[in-house]
Design a protein around this motif. Structure first.
Motif, short mmCIF file in Angstrom:
data_model
loop_
_atom_site.label_atom_id
_atom_site.label_comp_id
_atom_site.label_asym_id
_atom_site.label_seq_id
_atom_site.Cartn_x
_atom_site.Cartn_y
_atom_site.Cartn_z
N LEU A 90 -0.26 -2.26 6.35
CA LEU A 90 -0.16 -0.97 7.04
C LEU A 90 -1.46 -0.67 7.81
O LEU A 90 -1.43 -0.20 8.95
N ILE A 109 -1.49 -2.80 10.97
CA ILE A 109 -0.58 -2.26 12.00
C ILE A 109 -1.22 -1.05 12.68
O ILE A 109 -1.29 -0.96 13.91
N LEU A 131 8.10 -3.61 14.20
CA LEU A 131 7.67 -4.26 12.95
C LEU A 131 7.62 -3.25 11.80
O LEU A 131 8.16 -3.51 10.71
N ALA A 132 7.01 -2.09 12.06
CA ALA A 132 6.90 -1.08 11.00
C ALA A 132 8.28 -0.58 10.57
O ALA A 132 8.56 -0.43 9.36
N LEU A 134 9.98 -3.34 8.51
CA LEU A 134 9.43 -3.40 7.16
C LEU A 134 9.93 -2.23 6.32
O LEU A 134 10.21 -2.37 5.13
N PHE A 185 11.96 -2.90 2.93
CA PHE A 185 11.43 -2.43 1.65
C PHE A 185 12.10 -1.15 1.15
O PHE A 185 11.50 -0.36 0.42
N ARG A 207 12.48 -0.50 -6.24
CA ARG A 207 11.09 -0.84 -6.53
C ARG A 207 10.11 -0.52 -5.40
O ARG A 207 9.02 -0.02 -5.62
N TRP A 208 10.50 -0.85 -4.16
CA TRP A 208 9.55 -0.74 -3.04
C TRP A 208 9.78 0.51 -2.20
O TRP A 208 9.25 0.62 -1.11
N TYR A 212 6.80 2.41 -0.49
CA TYR A 212 6.14 1.64 0.58
C TYR A 212 7.03 1.61 1.82
O TYR A 212 6.56 1.79 2.94
N ALA A 258 6.81 4.79 3.69
CA ALA A 258 5.54 4.89 4.43
C ALA A 258 5.62 4.10 5.74
O ALA A 258 5.19 4.59 6.79
N TYR A 259 6.22 2.91 5.69
CA TYR A 259 6.36 2.11 6.93
C TYR A 259 7.27 2.83 7.94
O TYR A 259 6.97 2.88 9.12
#
Lengths: 54, 162
Positions: free
Chosen positions: A10, A13, B52-53, B56, B60, B130-131, B134, B137-138
């Motif tokens: 993060l 990025i 990309l973010a 992800l 996740f 689990r993720w 995260y 946040a992405y």
């Protein structure tokens, strides 16, 4: 460890993003590196403060 | 006359048109506003990073925000931030939850449709994956980055920035 990996991704990025958003082409690398150092360091510190013994 | 009024007066109709067009195109596709304004390198970087973010975030198991009566102002702001991702946002929302659900208002009183309730349930279940945090946040980072990309395209379009 996984927390750290996510934070580094993060931080990477966001560093590249803000370097391209705010800096001219000659200064992008320096700004990006500074941002990455600050974000990764901040994430490490925050992780340590929240979970000091893990 | 305030400084903002002075600035507003200096903008020509052509500048405003260019800024609005660039901002709108940037909202449609991340980075496309910069491409329109002949900044192909920045356009490619912004498109790549936002995509990309967001990818992800989906990989996740992240969640998009819904307006919630327990925190109405903050959650509505989160929904507004999510919408900055453009037309991809409702597509992702539908793919994740089965319906483009944006609000929890009326859930307790039973005013929501069965489809919306099922979508909200699917969303709640994802919190236990689990993720999830995260991923969220992405996803939020992708949406907020695109908001800044839109504002940057506007600034370049009106000539305030190179």
């Amino acid at each position: 460890m996984r927390h750290l990996a996510h934070m580094l991704v993060l931080a990477a990025i966001l560093s590249v993003f803000f370097a391209f958003l705010f800096a001219e082409s000659g200064r992008r690398l320096r700004l990006g590196l500074k941002l990455f150092a600050g974000l990764a360091g901040g994430a490490l510190l925050l992780g340590y403060l929240m979970y000091p013994f893990s | 006359m305030t400084p903002s009024e002075t600035r507003a007066r200096r903008l020509t109709a052509e500048q405003v048109r260019r800024g609005l067009l660039a901002g709108f195109v940037a909202w449609l596709i991340p980075g496309a506003g910069h491409l329109l304004l002949r900044r192909p390198r920045r356009a490619a970087v912004f498109f790549g990073l936002v995509t990309l973010a967001a990818t992800l975030g989906v990989v996740f198991d992240g969640n998009l925000a819904v307006a919630d009566p327990r925190a109405p102002v903050l959650t509505r702001l989160q929904v507004a931030a999510d919408l900055a991702l453009g037309p991809a946002e409702p597509v992702i929302r539908t793919a994740l939850y089965g319906a483009p659900v944006y609000s929890r208002f009326g859930l307790e009183s039973g005013r929501l449709s069965r489809e919306a309730r099922a979508a909200l349930e699917r969303r709640e279940r994802r919190f236990f994956r689990r993720w999830n945090h995260y991923g969220t946040a992405y996803l939020l980072a992708a949406c907020l980055m695109n908001l800044l990309v839109i504002l940057d395209a506007w600034d370049i379009g009106i000539g305030r920035k190179d």
